[in-house]
Scaffold this motif. Structure first.
Motif, PDB file in Angstrom:
ATOM      1  N   PRO A   1      24.982-100.751  65.078  1.00  0.00           N
ATOM      2  CA  PRO A   1      24.506-101.785  66.012  1.00  0.00           C
ATOM      3  C   PRO A   1      24.527-101.295  67.458  1.00  0.00           C
ATOM      4  N   ARG A   2      23.438-101.558  68.187  1.00  0.00           N
ATOM      5  CA  ARG A   2      23.328-101.093  69.570  1.00  0.00           C
ATOM      6  C   ARG A   2      22.448-102.066  70.363  1.00  0.00           C
ATOM      7  N   PRO A   3      22.411-101.918  71.683  1.00  0.00           N
ATOM      8  CA  PRO A   3      21.726-102.918  72.514  1.00  0.00           C
ATOM      9  C   PRO A   3      20.211-102.922  72.314  1.00  0.00           C
ATOM     10  N   SER A   4      19.623-104.079  72.647  1.00  0.00           N
ATOM     11  CA  SER A   4      18.176-104.187  72.692  1.00  0.00           C
ATOM     12  C   SER A   4      17.654-103.391  73.882  1.00  0.00           C
ATOM     13  N   THR A   5      16.342-103.288  73.985  1.00  0.00           N
ATOM     14  CA  THR A   5      15.766-102.568  75.120  1.00  0.00           C
ATOM     15  C   THR A   5      16.041-103.292  76.429  1.00  0.00           C
ATOM     16  N   ARG A   6      16.392-104.570  76.365  1.00  0.00           N
ATOM     17  CA  ARG A   6      16.763-105.331  77.559  1.00  0.00           C
ATOM     18  C   ARG A   6      18.269-105.341  77.790  1.00  0.00           C
ATOM     19  N   GLY A   7      19.027-104.655  76.942  1.00  0.00           N
ATOM     20  CA  GLY A   7      20.454-104.487  77.175  1.00  0.00           C
ATOM     21  C   GLY A   7      21.352-105.490  76.490  1.00  0.00           C
ATOM     22  N   THR A   8      20.809-106.391  75.664  1.00  0.00           N
ATOM     23  CA  THR A   8      21.652-107.339  74.940  1.00  0.00           C
ATOM     24  C   THR A   8      22.387-106.617  73.823  1.00  0.00           C
ATOM     25  N   PRO A   9      23.721-106.737  73.751  1.00  0.00           N
ATOM     26  CA  PRO A   9      24.482-105.959  72.766  1.00  0.00           C
ATOM     27  C   PRO A   9      24.105-106.294  71.317  1.00  0.00           C
ATOM     28  N   ASN A  10      24.145-105.286  70.476  1.00  0.00           N
ATOM     29  CA  ASN A  10      24.091-105.437  69.018  1.00  0.00           C
ATOM     30  C   ASN A  10      22.848-106.171  68.524  1.00  0.00           C
ATOM     31  N   ARG A  11      21.682-105.758  69.030  1.00  0.00           N
ATOM     32  CA  ARG A  11      20.437-106.389  68.592  1.00  0.00           C
ATOM     33  C   ARG A  11      19.550-105.448  67.775  1.00  0.00           C
ATOM     34  N   ILE A  12      19.848-104.159  67.777  1.00  0.00           N
ATOM     35  CA  ILE A  12      19.071-103.174  67.025  1.00  0.00           C
ATOM     36  C   ILE A  12      20.035-102.361  66.165  1.00  0.00           C
ATOM     37  N   PHE A  13      19.605-101.976  64.982  1.00  0.00           N
ATOM     38  CA  PHE A  13      20.409-101.032  64.196  1.00  0.00           C
ATOM     39  C   PHE A  13      19.512-100.220  63.271  1.00  0.00           C
ATOM     40  N   SER A  14      20.063 -99.117  62.829  1.00  0.00           N
ATOM     41  CA  SER A  14      19.414 -98.287  61.816  1.00  0.00           C
ATOM     42  C   SER A  14      20.449 -97.904  60.771  1.00  0.00           C
ATOM     43  N   ARG A  15      19.997 -97.377  59.674  1.00  0.00           N
ATOM     44  CA  ARG A  15      20.872 -96.896  58.610  1.00  0.00           C
ATOM     45  C   ARG A  15      21.149 -95.427  58.882  1.00  0.00           C
ATOM     46  N   ILE A  16      22.427 -95.088  59.119  1.00  0.00           N
ATOM     47  CA  ILE A  16      22.739 -93.722  59.527  1.00  0.00           C
ATOM     48  C   ILE A  16      23.537 -92.935  58.495  1.00  0.00           C
ATOM     49  N   ASP A  17      24.077 -93.623  57.478  1.00  0.00           N
ATOM     50  CA  ASP A  17      24.838 -92.929  56.443  1.00  0.00           C
ATOM     51  C   ASP A  17      25.077 -93.919  55.312  1.00  0.00           C
ATOM     52  N   ALA A  18      25.632 -93.421  54.221  1.00  0.00           N
ATOM     53  CA  ALA A  18      26.112 -94.269  53.137  1.00  0.00           C
ATOM     54  C   ALA A  18      27.617 -94.125  53.069  1.00  0.00           C
ATOM     55  N   PHE A  19      28.300 -95.192  52.676  1.00  0.00           N
ATOM     56  CA  PHE A  19      29.752 -95.136  52.542  1.00  0.00           C
ATOM     57  C   PHE A  19      30.114 -94.346  51.286  1.00  0.00           C
ATOM     58  N   GLY A  20      31.055 -93.419  51.448  1.00  0.00           N
ATOM     59  CA  GLY A  20      31.533 -92.622  50.338  1.00  0.00           C
ATOM     60  C   GLY A  20      30.615 -91.458  50.006  1.00  0.00           C
ATOM     61  N   PRO A  21      31.101 -90.518  49.207  1.00  0.00           N
ATOM     62  CA  PRO A  21      30.262 -89.384  48.804  1.00  0.00           C
ATOM     63  C   PRO A  21      29.120 -89.847  47.923  1.00  0.00           C
ATOM     64  N   CYS A  22      28.034 -89.090  47.933  1.00  0.00           N
ATOM     65  CA  CYS A  22      26.862 -89.421  47.129  1.00  0.00           C
ATOM     66  C   CYS A  22      27.197 -89.251  45.640  1.00  0.00           C
ATOM     67  N   LEU A  23      26.786 -90.231  44.841  1.00  0.00           N
ATOM     68  CA  LEU A  23      27.031 -90.196  43.406  1.00  0.00           C
ATOM     69  C   LEU A  23      25.755 -89.812  42.660  1.00  0.00           C
ATOM     70  N   PRO A  24      25.872 -89.164  41.503  1.00  0.00           N
ATOM     71  CA  PRO A  24      24.688 -88.854  40.698  1.00  0.00           C
ATOM     72  C   PRO A  24      23.887 -90.120  40.411  1.00  0.00           C
ATOM     73  N   GLY A  25      22.621 -90.051  40.649  1.00  0.00           N
ATOM     74  CA  GLY A  25      21.756 -91.217  40.514  1.00  0.00           C
ATOM     75  C   GLY A  25      21.309 -91.705  41.867  1.00  0.00           C
ATOM     76  N   ALA A  26      22.250 -91.822  42.807  1.00  0.00           N
ATOM     77  CA  ALA A  26      21.900 -92.235  44.168  1.00  0.00           C
ATOM     78  C   ALA A  26      21.124 -91.145  44.890  1.00  0.00           C
ATOM     79  N   ASP A  27      21.291 -89.905  44.461  1.00  0.00           N
ATOM     80  CA  ASP A  27      20.606 -88.805  45.137  1.00  0.00           C
ATOM     81  C   ASP A  27      19.096 -88.814  44.886  1.00  0.00           C
ATOM     82  N   SER A  28      18.644 -89.663  43.962  1.00  0.00           N
ATOM     83  CA  SER A  28      17.209 -89.741  43.690  1.00  0.00           C
ATOM     84  C   SER A  28      16.511 -90.808  44.522  1.00  0.00           C
ATOM     85  N   TRP A  29      17.268 -91.613  45.265  1.00  0.00           N
ATOM     86  CA  TRP A  29      16.665 -92.660  46.084  1.00  0.00           C
ATOM     87  C   TRP A  29      15.976 -92.020  47.289  1.00  0.00           C
TER      88      TRP A  29
END
Length: 514
Positions: free
Chosen positions: A330-358
């Motif tokens: 979570p990070r600010p909008s372009t106008r500076g309002t906190p926590n208005r934009i986010f992206s997916r930056i990682d997955a929790f835990g090590p990658c498991l077989p099967g998830a690596d095909s997504w």
């Protein structure tokens, strides 16, 4: 919904409402009232004793077939996900074609079975067609619409999930805006709304969810941004529910749980995922933290704050599935309002077989702790599927009063995403487990879910129900649409209610029935 046969644990909505009275579900359906047990606060019972209405429900809405998800005739968003009494929130609405419109605000809850209470009418407002935002870096669609009005939240508004019913006067089209009123009081339970997940699946205006990279239909990697500064389009998975447009997925997953809790008179206060992210100390004001429904997207701050809360003695219950899979930033909008934009930056835990095909999952660094260390189990491929929720430890206190025997299951309650692979945590017990199936042929379509409970360091507990669909077993509020994929949950079940009340009452009172 078919009537329940004699001696069946199922109960349809009319039967449920008939036996609940104005506040508490009777012993007939196996859920003792927290209010009658001497709740520490009577805020929720007093609120639900006020006159309710079903007028909060939309009566005329539609989806532009060219977009598949939006209602351009009237749509809007709020400037904040949550706001305290005395705080300000603005509403940003567009009508196309331009039309005068009104906003009617409702607090959602039990209210004698009506599901909501009208709290304020706003407008009429002139109504204009506001511009669609350009496609920004990482496919960001961030509206900068002018507000139609700003509201200071009255001091007497009780914490809860509030919807604004938008109605265009020209042709009567309707949709919602949604926000949380939070407080800072001590409460038995904090009900966390899964609004980062609502936003991750929000495809408004057409194909611009966290899952849309412009190439793959269900992209699961980094490099895509989403903003809270845009309307919620029609939900894009599992259910076709245009009458919930604008409300994220509140009515689809979390509302049945909240409706039941408020019918019971439990002392509950509501927060956003972003409150968990930004307010670590706020988690310590409750005896128990609740994650409900589909709660997939967490920041590392959310994870750390919940781990610290458990270490400090707060109980945590994950009545949810697919929980804490994707790490967001979570990070600010372009106008500076906190926590208005986010992206997916990682997955929790090590990658498991099967998830690596997504699609895109090979782009993650996989440097984030495992969700199992917090929840008690992981998002284990194939992740999707369904099953009965089957008792494995019938003598465990969570099953007290249910009459469940080892191997007996609550049909269809596991779905459509679940948790598995129990963590190696001292004292952890698997209270329910079984094989899931998602219709695919061979082992790729099979998995093993695991519902778990483990002790915290200060006689607190962490419970994991391992399913998105737990709320379906508790209540069927007005307007509720039952999910159906892989399995179909069967609705209100006395055993699911009793298990839930056993857990919540244990947290409330610090003891349980032997």
């Amino acid at each position: 919904m078919k009537p329940a046969p004699p001696n069946s644990p199922r109960m349809n909505r009319r039967q449920f409402i008939a036996t609940t009275g104005s506040l508490a579900v009777s012993a007939q359906i196996g859920a003792p009232s927290s209010a009658s047990a001497g709740a520490a606060s009577d805020v929720i019972p007093r609120e639900n004793a006020r006159p309710g209405t079903r007028d909060w429900m939309l009566t005329k809405t539609g989806i532009d077939p060219k977009t598949k998800y939006r209602c351009p005739w009237i749509e809007g968003y709020c400037s904040r996900t949550s706001v305290r009494a005395g705080g300000k929130i603005s509403f940003h609405v567009s009508t196309n074609p331009p039309s005068p419109f009104t906003i009617d605000l409702y607090r959602t809850g039990y209210y004698g079975g009506t599901g909501g209470r009208h709290v304020l009418s706003l407008g009429s407002f002139k109504g204009v067609t506001q511009p669609d935002p350009p496609i920004g870096p990482n496919r960001l669609r961030e509206c900068q619409w002018e507000p139609c009005t700003e509201l200071t939240i009255p001091d007497d508004w009780v914490s809860g999930v509030y919807v604004g019913k938008l109605t265009s006067e020209r042709e009567g089209w309707q949709s919602y805006v949604i926000f949380i009123v939070r407080d800072d009081r001590r409460a038995d339970f904090l009900f966390q709304c899964s609004d980062t997940t609502w936003q991750a699946y929000n495809r408004w205006p057409d194909q611009f969810a966290l899952y849309d990279d412009g190439k793959d239909k269900w992209y699961c990697g980094p490099g895509v941004d989403v903003s809270f500064d845009r309307p919620y389009g029609k939900y894009c998975q599992i259910l076709d529910a245009p009458l919930s447009t604008g409300s994220g997925s509140w009515f689809l997953w979390e509302f049945p749980f909240a409706y039941w809790m408020e019918a019971q008179g439990y002392d509950v206060s509501y927060i956003s995922n972003l409150d968990t992210h930004a307010d670590a100390k706020g988690l310590l004001r409750a005896k128990g933290f609740l994650s409900i429904g589909h709660d997939e997207y967490y920041s590392i701050e959310m994870y750390d704050h919940l781990k610290a809360a458990v270490a400090a003695g707060v109980n945590a219950c994950f009545f949810s599935g697919d929980t804490c899979w994707g790490r967001i930033d979570p990070r600010p909008s372009t106008r500076g309002t906190p926590n208005r934009i986010f992206s997916r930056i990682d997955a929790f835990g090590p990658c498991l077989p099967g998830a690596d095909s997504w699609a895109g999952s090979n782009k993650f660094p996989y440097q984030t702790p495992s969700e199992a260390d917090l929840i008690g189990a992981r998002n284990a491929p194939p992740v999707t599927g369904g099953a009965a929720w089957t008792c494995t430890l019938p003598n465990h206190w969570i099953f007290a009063g249910t009459g469940m025997k080892k191997g007996e299951g609550i049909p269809g309650l596991v779905g459509w995403e679940w948790m598995g692979m129990p963590a190696d945590i001292p004292g952890l017990e698997v209270v329910s487990t079984g094989m899931t199936r998602n219709g695919s042929k061979g082992p790729k379509g099979e998995g093993v879910y695991a519902a778990t409970i483990y002790p915290g360091p200060k006689k607190n507990i962490v419970f994991n129900a391992a399913t998105c669909w737990w709320g379906d077993g508790l209540s069927e509020p007005p307007g509720y649409v039952r999910p159906k994929v892989y399995t179909e949950p069967r609705g209100v079940d006395v055993r699911a209610q009793r298990i839930t009340s056993n857990i919540l009452d244990h947290i409330k009172h610090g003891t349980h029935t032997p």
